[in-house]
Structures are given as structure tokens and as C-alpha cells.
Design a protein around this motif. Structure first.
Motif, PDB file in Angstrom:
ATOM      1  N   UNK A 240       0.847  -1.183   0.000  1.00 20.75           N
ATOM      2  CA  UNK A 240       0.000   0.000   0.000  1.00 20.75           C
ATOM      3  C   UNK A 240       0.886   1.237   0.000  1.00 20.75           C
ATOM      4  N   UNK A 241       0.762   2.091  -1.023  1.00 17.39           N
ATOM      5  CA  UNK A 241      -0.036   1.876  -2.237  1.00 17.39           C
ATOM      6  C   UNK A 241       0.620   0.830  -3.130  1.00 17.39           C
ATOM      7  N   UNK A 242      -0.174   0.177  -3.955  1.00 12.39           N
ATOM      8  CA  UNK A 242       0.372  -0.858  -4.828  1.00 12.39           C
ATOM      9  C   UNK A 242       1.107  -0.215  -6.001  1.00 12.39           C
ATOM     10  N   UNK A 243       2.398  -0.513  -6.172  1.00 14.96           N
ATOM     11  CA  UNK A 243       3.135   0.100  -7.292  1.00 14.96           C
ATOM     12  C   UNK A 243       2.767  -0.533  -8.627  1.00 14.96           C
ATOM     13  N   UNK A 244       2.981   0.189  -9.698  1.00 17.68           N
ATOM     14  CA  UNK A 244       2.707  -0.328 -11.034  1.00 17.68           C
ATOM     15  C   UNK A 244       3.538  -1.572 -11.300  1.00 17.68           C
TER      16      UNK A 244
END
Length: 314
Positions: A240-244
């Protein structure tokens, strides 16, 4: 009672979720009651770390809870099947862990605290479940299979041990290996040191948004184990946040997969327990999912990681 296919093999206990679901759900409510007692008295810590329970050589404990000028603790003993309450003045109470409704467990626990002179008020209904039956009115959850409870504790014990070794590689901010009673999972979280975007509202039943905003206030890589998500429970990992590119990262071992609905990598417990080297299989999962977060998220790995063998000479 648990079925014939539930058994202990080696040091990684085997326990099918279907064989103890009623006990699991009752125990979930019991741990919520005890966890809320800790919440009522412990000072606030970041990400709500002060509410969690910890794995012990016989069960789960609150650890020491401050009270006035002393302290007390509460432990679920899944070997002797007792709930033990100990106070720093030497007084104590014990309750038997046996089939009983949540309403009775709640009354007995709060009554024991009162007898020990510990005045406690908690929010009297569970979080993160639907429906959220008030503890005093919950007669639905009343199961306790002692053998299943002990096997579950054994699963937590092994997971905690491997999680702890994984955590030793990280020198940045990291949570303890701890048990969250809201979701009934054992978890360990590492942080990049950077703030995270505000967590979106909603999504977790019967949980205020302020709780999730604090829990997810910093960039993180989190892993855990819970008694669901597989035939015998499951390990998970998320960012979190989820990276690309996170979902497509080559995570190990082969039994791991990305679940787009939950935004997590998952690894069935049975895939670990049946592996030739269970510790290695789980360690690969923990390290490779962390690497996915750290590499794709641009974490300063040189500053955050270290060789845990650096203290070996001591």
C-alpha cells in the motif's frame, strides 16, 4: 469435532478450515473481546499496534497492559485451554476454554476483571465482521474444539517463527509480528519511511474510516497468515499503495498467485506445509513479495535492509 483429514504432520500442523469453522468463528469473537480490553487501557501507538495480541509458547497474549500504577495481562492458553488473567499485585483469575456462547465468555471475562478490581468498558460489539452481533447477545457462536484450537496455535507459532526471521533482514521501521483480532490474522509490516495517500473510505464492515486511515498512513509492504483463503488457511502479501507492475512480479514459490479481487499475493498454507522445506517455501514468498514492493516502489533498499548475521560474532 475436527475431521479425520485434520492432523499434525511434522512441526507444521495440518488443519482444514472446513473442519473447525465454527470454533474459528467463536474464537474470533473471544479474541475481539480480549483485544478490546487491551485497546481500552493501552496508550495509542502508530497504526494501532497497541491493540494486537502476540504468539506465546502456549497461545496468545495481550502482553502487559498498564492499569493505574500497575499492570495486567490476559493470555489464551491453547495447551491447557484456559484464559489466564494476571495482575501485577499477584492476584489472578482463570476461565476454562470450552464450548460456550460468546455472551457467556464476555460476561465471565468482564466479571473476572471486576473481581480483580480492573474497571473496563469496551465497545461491546465486534469489528470487521457482518453481522456484528453485540457480545452480550451472541448465542450463535458457541463452539470450542480444543484440538483444533491447539493446531491453529501451532500454525501461528510456525508462521510467527518464519516471519520473525524475515523481519530480521529489515532495519527500517517495521511492526512486531502480531495478531490482529479484527481480521483474525497474524501480520508483519515493513515501511519505506514515506507517507502514503489517504486510504479510501469504506470497504471494511463495521470499522470507522479513521481506523483504516491511521493503519494505512505510511507506505508499506505487509505479509500475514489467516485461517481462510485456502483449504487450510493462507499466507498473503500486499503493498500500500500498490506500485505499477506489482501483480506481474515473479513471486516465489510456484504455488503463489496474485488475486486481483483482493489486491494480494496469496500462498495456500497447505502448499507450505507439504513442501520439502516449509520454512524455505514461506521465506521465498515473504522475501519475493517484499522485493516486488521495494523494487517497483523505489524504496531505499540500501538504507532499509541489512544482513541479520551481522550480530553473529556476539
Amino acid at each position: 469435532m475436527i475431521g479425520q483429514k485434520t492432523q499434525q504432520v511434522g512441526i507444521w500442523p495440518r488443519l482444514r478450515v472446513a473442519d473447525w469453522a465454527e470454533t474459528r468463528d467463536t474464537l474470533h469473537m473471544w479474541t475481539q473481546i480480549v483485544g478490546k480490553i487491551r485497546l481500552a487501557h493501552a496508550p495509542m501507538l502508530n497504526h494501532w499496534w497497541q491493540v494486537a495480541l502476540y504468539v506465546t509458547p502456549q497461545g496468545l497474549t495481550t502482553s502487559g497492559i498498564p492499569y493505574r500504577t500497575g499492570a495486567f495481562d490476559i493470555e489464551f492458553d491453547f495447551v491447557d485451554h484456559r484464559l489466564r488473567i494476571r495482575v501485577s499485585d499477584g492476584s489472578r483469575r482463570e476461565l476454562v476454554l470450552e464450548p460456550k456462547p460468546v455472551s457467556q465468555f464476555y460476561a465471565e471475562t468482564m466479571g473476572a476483571l471486576g473481581e480483580l478490581g480492573i474497571q473496563t468498558r469496551i465497545h461491546p460489539r465486534p469489528n470487521e465482521v457482518e453481522p456484528a452481533i453485540p457480545f452480550a447477545d451472541d448465542y450463535r457462536h458457541a463452539s470450542y474444539d480444543p484440538h483444533a484450537a491447539r493446531l491453529f496455535w501451532g500454525q501461528l507459532l510456525q508462521a510467527s517463527r518464519v516471519f520473525g526471521e524475515f523481519r530480521s533482514h529489515f532495519v527500517g521501521k517495521a511492526s512486531p509480528v502480531h495478531f490482529f483480532w479484527g481480521s483474525m490474522d497474524l501480520a508483519c509490516t515493513c515501511f519505506s519511511g514515506r507517507p502514503a495517500p489517504p486510504h479510501p473510505p469504506g470497504g471494511v464492515p463495521n470499522l470507522p474510516d479513521r481506523v483504516t486511515r491511521e493503519a494505512y498512513s505510511a507506505e508499506m509492504s505487509s505479509c500475514g497468515f489467516w485461517p481462510g483463503g485456502g483449504e487450510e488457511g493462507g499466507f498473503y502479501a500486499y503493498a500500500y499503495p500498490e506500485p505499477a507492475g506489482f501483480a506481474d512480479y515473479p513471486v516465489r514459490p510456484a504455488g503463489a498467485s496474485y488475486q486481483r479481487e483482493s489486491g494480494e499475493f496469496v500462498l495456500p498454507y497447505e502448499a507450505v506445509a507439504a513442501a520439502a522445506d516449509p520454512d524455505r517455501a514461506l521465506s521465498e514468498f515473504l522475501h519475493s513479495t517484499y522485493e516486488a514492493t521495494a523494487e517497483l516502489g523505489g524504496w531505499d533498499r540500501a538504507a532499509l535492509e541489512a544482513d541479520p548475521r551481522r550480530w553473529k560474532h556476539r
